[in-house]
Design an enzyme around this catalytic site. Structure first.
Site, PDB file in Angstrom:
ATOM      1  N   CYS A   1       7.374 -16.896  -8.631  1.00 59.48           N
ATOM      2  CA  CYS A   1       6.222 -16.324  -7.927  1.00 59.48           C
ATOM      3  C   CYS A   1       6.259 -14.791  -7.954  1.00 59.48           C
ATOM      4  O   CYS A   1       6.056 -14.191  -8.991  1.00 59.48           O
ATOM      5  CB  CYS A   1       6.152 -16.883  -6.497  1.00 59.48           C
ATOM      6  SG  CYS A   1       4.492 -16.794  -5.778  1.00 59.48           S
TER       7      CYS A   1
ATOM      8  N   HIS B   1       6.037 -22.574  -7.529  1.00 55.07           N
ATOM      9  CA  HIS B   1       7.154 -22.847  -6.632  1.00 55.07           C
ATOM     10  C   HIS B   1       7.872 -24.139  -7.039  1.00 55.07           C
ATOM     11  O   HIS B   1       7.491 -25.229  -6.614  1.00 55.07           O
ATOM     12  CB  HIS B   1       6.659 -22.981  -5.187  1.00 55.07           C
ATOM     13  CG  HIS B   1       6.209 -21.700  -4.581  1.00 55.07           C
ATOM     14  ND1 HIS B   1       6.818 -21.145  -3.476  1.00 55.07           N
ATOM     15  CD2 HIS B   1       5.205 -20.849  -4.919  1.00 55.07           C
ATOM     16  CE1 HIS B   1       6.214 -20.017  -3.163  1.00 55.07           C
ATOM     17  NE2 HIS B   1       5.228 -19.819  -4.023  1.00 55.07           N
TER      18      HIS B   1
ATOM     19  N   GLU C   1      10.591 -25.280  -6.003  1.00 56.88           N
ATOM     20  CA  GLU C   1      11.268 -25.954  -4.887  1.00 56.88           C
ATOM     21  C   GLU C   1      10.354 -26.970  -4.209  1.00 56.88           C
ATOM     22  O   GLU C   1      10.809 -27.826  -3.445  1.00 56.88           O
ATOM     23  CB  GLU C   1      11.778 -24.930  -3.867  1.00 56.88           C
ATOM     24  CG  GLU C   1      10.792 -24.469  -2.825  1.00 56.88           C
ATOM     25  CD  GLU C   1       9.674 -23.613  -3.383  1.00 56.88           C
ATOM     26  OE1 GLU C   1       8.615 -23.536  -2.746  1.00 56.88           O
ATOM     27  OE2 GLU C   1       9.858 -23.011  -4.464  1.00 56.88           O
TER      28      GLU C   1
END
Length: 380
Positions: free
Chosen positions: A257, A349, A351
């Site tokens: 990001c 992202h 995650e």
């Protein structure tokens, strides 16, 4: 009895609703998130600092809130806009209701808004400043309320990473045997990220955004990670210089990001503000290495400006770099891969908090990069 509230956009359009969360006033950049789930992870994502988040899903709050889904120490959004808030939470993991949590964190919100019309407006006109006013603040004249919105600072030119970063370094211990040590620059990091790195056997040293390269070098890291975060990447000159030192030292690097945008800047590329950004957990991205389409989690209002066709690599001071991932909705650059240096990044992202797990392999890719570097050093 409900408390009246009004949402005022900087172009003068207004939406009337009811107070949701804290009563008062707030201003920020109005953006919309297309996630059908994961509102608590959205609220606690530091990348939403100083933004008024509009949820496109109509029914919000039905699963309540809990301590486990907190991605940081607090709720970061400047304001919250929903259409139909849940009357009460109904989920076995719930430890409280969303409206109470918003009020406790001082987050001014508004409900009963036609979020479909609001989203279409932001999509057509672009992200813009907005204010939510409830209680006594909502009694001001429309001209006064609009003036307060215009007084709010724009997101372009905003340096915000240091405002959300940790003030002290801390360590996330590896799961099982320690394989590597990584210095993770906290530009607005989410809690799941170091946890997933730790699952790879990585000892993660989470560092303040103001950390310099000499402090990173003292840790003798096997790799360096730059996190997500809020604000305009064009303001992050100090962080870019740190990253250039990382590249010059040949330390394996992974950025996500905001970290992706800073890698672009470190390589000499420009960044620009998107009309309305990508926010949500259902964004399609093409991985050019595998040809697979990944459904990914996004939260970014800025992007890397590629100087020519994204099919061709660019020569930089650190060797060649190519576009590794592309957004399929609008062809935005979603990933970079250095061909002559151990560095790569993605704009989204991996995650996935909240979101799909299509991009979890990127943590494996970072581990492989550090393993390759360790093997090369051993042979030298």
């Amino acid at each position: 009895m409900s408390t009246p509230a009004v949402l005022v956009l900087e172009d003068g359009r207004t939406f009337v609703g009811e107070a949701y969360g804290a009563v008062g006033e707030t201003v920020g950049e109005a953006v919309f998130s297309t996630g059908m789930t994961g509102y608590q992870e959205t609220l606690t994502d530091p990348s939403y600092h100083r933004q008024v988040v509009v949820m496109t899903a109509p029914h919000i709050g039905n699963t309540g809130v809990n301590a486990t889904d907190m991605e940081s120490r607090r709720i970061w959004v400047a304001g919250f806009v929903v259409r139909d808030p849940a009357i009460r939470p109904s989920n076995w993991r719930s430890q409280g209701d969303l409206q109470t949590a918003l009020a406790e964190h001082g987050v001014v919100g508004i409900s009963g808004v036609d979020t479909r019309a609001l989203t279409r407006h932001l999509r057509d006109k672009g992200a813009m400043r907005a204010g939510i006013f409830s209680g006594a603040a909502a009694q001001e004249t429309p001209e006064r309320l609009l003036s307060r919105v215009h007084d709010a600072p724009p997101m372009t030119g905003a340096a915000l990473a240091a405002e959300v970063s940790t003030t002290e370094p801390y360590v996330v211990e590896p799961v099982g045997e320690r394989r590597f040590t990584v210095a993770a620059l906290d530009l607005g990091i989410k809690g799941t990220t170091p946890a997933l790195l730790a699952e790879q056997g990585i000892e993660v040293h989470v560092l303040p955004a103001t950390t310099d390269f000499a402090q990173i070098r003292e840790l003798a890291p096997d790799g360096v990670f730059f996190s997500n975060g809020p604000g305009d990447p064009a303001t992050a000159d100090a962080e870019v210089e740190v990253l250039r030192s990382v590249l010059e030292a040949g330390i394996p690097f992974f950025g996500i990001c905001f970290g992706n945008q800073l890698l672009g800047r470190a390589l000499g590329l420009d960044t620009y503000k998107l009309p309305f950004g990508h926010r949500g957990i259902n964004q399609p991205v093409l991985d050019r290495d595998t040809g697979k389409v990944e459904v990914t989690s996004h939260n970014h209002g800025f992007a890397i400006a590629w100087p020519h066709s994204t099919d061709e690599p660019v020569d930089t001071a650190y060797g060649r770099v190519r576009v590794s991932h592309i957004a399929l909705n609008d062809d935005v650059v979603e990933g970079l891969q250095c061909l002559d240096a151990p560095a790569f990044s993605v704009q989204y992202h991996p995650e996935a908090a909240a979101g799909p797990h299509d991009a979890a392999y990127l943590f494996d890719r970072f581990t492989d990069l550090m393993q390759q570097r360790a093997g090369a050093d051993a042979q030298a």
